[in-house]
Design a protein around this motif. Structure first.
Motif, PDB file in Angstrom:
ATOM      1  N   MET A   1       0.841  -1.157   0.000  1.00 34.54           N
ATOM      2  CA  MET A   1       0.000   0.000   0.000  1.00 34.54           C
ATOM      3  C   MET A   1       0.899   1.236   0.000  1.00 34.54           C
ATOM      4  O   MET A   1       1.888   1.284   0.711  1.00 34.54           O
ATOM      5  N   LEU A   2       0.527   2.214  -0.796  1.00 40.54           N
ATOM      6  CA  LEU A   2       1.305   3.431  -0.950  1.00 40.54           C
ATOM      7  C   LEU A   2       0.458   4.631  -0.560  1.00 40.54           C
ATOM      8  O   LEU A   2      -0.652   4.797  -1.057  1.00 40.54           O
ATOM      9  N   PHE A   3       0.995   5.457   0.339  1.00 39.28           N
ATOM     10  CA  PHE A   3       0.365   6.713   0.725  1.00 39.28           C
ATOM     11  C   PHE A   3       1.165   7.842   0.093  1.00 39.28           C
ATOM     12  O   PHE A   3       2.384   7.890   0.248  1.00 39.28           O
ATOM     13  N   VAL A   4       0.473   8.745  -0.603  1.00 43.61           N
ATOM     14  CA  VAL A   4       1.153   9.823  -1.305  1.00 43.61           C
ATOM     15  C   VAL A   4       0.533  11.167  -0.937  1.00 43.61           C
ATOM     16  O   VAL A   4      -0.687  11.336  -1.005  1.00 43.61           O
ATOM     17  N   ILE A  74      -3.262   2.575  -3.761  1.00 46.21           N
ATOM     18  CA  ILE A  74      -2.607   3.882  -3.699  1.00 46.21           C
ATOM     19  C   ILE A  74      -3.595   4.881  -3.111  1.00 46.21           C
ATOM     20  O   ILE A  74      -4.676   5.089  -3.657  1.00 46.21           O
ATOM     21  N   ILE A  75      -3.190   5.460  -1.984  1.00 49.68           N
ATOM     22  CA  ILE A  75      -4.007   6.462  -1.309  1.00 49.68           C
ATOM     23  C   ILE A  75      -3.330   7.813  -1.523  1.00 49.68           C
ATOM     24  O   ILE A  75      -2.188   8.013  -1.113  1.00 49.68           O
ATOM     25  N   THR A  76      -4.033   8.735  -2.171  1.00 43.11           N
ATOM     26  CA  THR A  76      -3.480  10.065  -2.392  1.00 43.11           C
ATOM     27  C   THR A  76      -4.107  11.033  -1.401  1.00 43.11           C
ATOM     28  O   THR A  76      -5.246  10.857  -0.963  1.00 43.11           O
ATOM     29  N   MET A  77      -3.330  12.050  -1.055  1.00 44.68           N
ATOM     30  CA  MET A  77      -3.764  13.049  -0.080  1.00 44.68           C
ATOM     31  C   MET A  77      -3.335  14.419  -0.563  1.00 44.68           C
ATOM     32  O   MET A  77      -2.428  15.028  -0.014  1.00 44.68           O
ATOM     33  N   GLY A  78      -3.920  14.865  -1.638  1.00 42.87           N
ATOM     34  CA  GLY A  78      -3.649  16.215  -2.102  1.00 42.87           C
ATOM     35  C   GLY A  78      -2.471  16.372  -3.040  1.00 42.87           C
ATOM     36  O   GLY A  78      -1.946  17.462  -3.173  1.00 42.87           O
ATOM     37  N   PRO A  84       0.783   9.423 -10.444  1.00 40.67           N
ATOM     38  CA  PRO A  84       0.542   8.626 -11.652  1.00 40.67           C
ATOM     39  C   PRO A  84      -0.652   7.695 -11.482  1.00 40.67           C
ATOM     40  O   PRO A  84      -0.942   7.258 -10.376  1.00 40.67           O
ATOM     41  N   ILE A  85      -1.325   7.411 -12.575  1.00 37.72           N
ATOM     42  CA  ILE A  85      -2.472   6.501 -12.568  1.00 37.72           C
ATOM     43  C   ILE A  85      -2.091   5.249 -13.359  1.00 37.72           C
ATOM     44  O   ILE A  85      -1.630   5.335 -14.493  1.00 37.72           O
ATOM     45  N   PHE A  86      -2.276   4.105 -12.717  1.00 44.50           N
ATOM     46  CA  PHE A  86      -1.993   2.824 -13.357  1.00 44.50           C
ATOM     47  C   PHE A  86      -3.270   1.999 -13.410  1.00 44.50           C
ATOM     48  O   PHE A  86      -3.981   1.909 -12.415  1.00 44.50           O
ATOM     49  N   PRO A  87      -3.564   1.383 -14.540  1.00 46.91           N
ATOM     50  CA  PRO A  87      -4.752   0.525 -14.624  1.00 46.91           C
ATOM     51  C   PRO A  87      -4.645  -0.636 -13.633  1.00 46.91           C
ATOM     52  O   PRO A  87      -3.558  -1.138 -13.367  1.00 46.91           O
ATOM     53  N   GLY A  88      -5.786  -1.020 -13.096  1.00 45.33           N
ATOM     54  CA  GLY A  88      -5.838  -2.188 -12.231  1.00 45.33           C
ATOM     55  C   GLY A  88      -5.467  -1.928 -10.773  1.00 45.33           C
ATOM     56  O   GLY A  88      -5.449  -2.859  -9.977  1.00 45.33           O
ATOM     57  N   LYS A  89      -5.181  -0.695 -10.411  1.00 47.53           N
ATOM     58  CA  LYS A  89      -4.853  -0.358  -9.031  1.00 47.53           C
ATOM     59  C   LYS A  89      -6.105   0.155  -8.333  1.00 47.53           C
ATOM     60  O   LYS A  89      -6.996   0.715  -8.963  1.00 47.53           O
TER      61      LYS A  89
END
Length: 126
Positions: A1-4, A74-78, A84-89
């Motif tokens: 899991m990725l926090f960005v 992938i959790i984005t926070m602003g 980046p956007i990857f298919p299937g995530k």
């Protein structure tokens, strides 16, 4: 899991700290920023220490393409268009107040909101 988040100094570091604490080694935890700062926000460090989680050993990291590509969630926070956007995530965008420049009193509610969201995410993922 990725926090960005943008600076990888506050929200994403607190989220990664919560996930490590709550999930242990069941989940691979990563965090990164689109424009990483020089150090972790001291108020975020203090707020997490208040609940027994030490994030002092972490450093802001630049979001690398390979890191995002190899993450399932992938959790984005602003970070906006820098993420980046990857298919299937699986993607979620958490609208959270930015703790930058705030004292620990203002960071505590952000910390607690992040905990709630991490707990909910873990429950959904099983």
């Amino acid at each position: 899991m990725l926090f960005v988040c943008v600076h990888n100094a506050g929200r994403s570091q607190m989220a990664a700290g919560w996930l490590r604490h709550l999930a242990g080694d069941r989940v691979e935890v990563r965090s990164a920023g689109s424009e990483p700062g020089d150090r972790i926000n001291p108020a975020a460090v203090e707020a997490m220490a208040e609940v027994g989680i030490d994030i002092t050993g972490q450093t802001p990291k630049k979001l690398e393409w390979e890191t995002a590509e190899s993450s399932d969630v992938i959790i984005t926070m602003g970070c906006g268009d820098a993420c980046p956007i990857f298919p299937g995530k699986r993607y979620e965008d958490w609208k959270l107040e930015d703790p930058a420049g705030k004292g620990v009193e203002s960071v505590r509610p952000i910390r607690d909101e992040i905990r709630s969201r991490v707990e909910k995410l873990l429950a959904e993922l099983g």
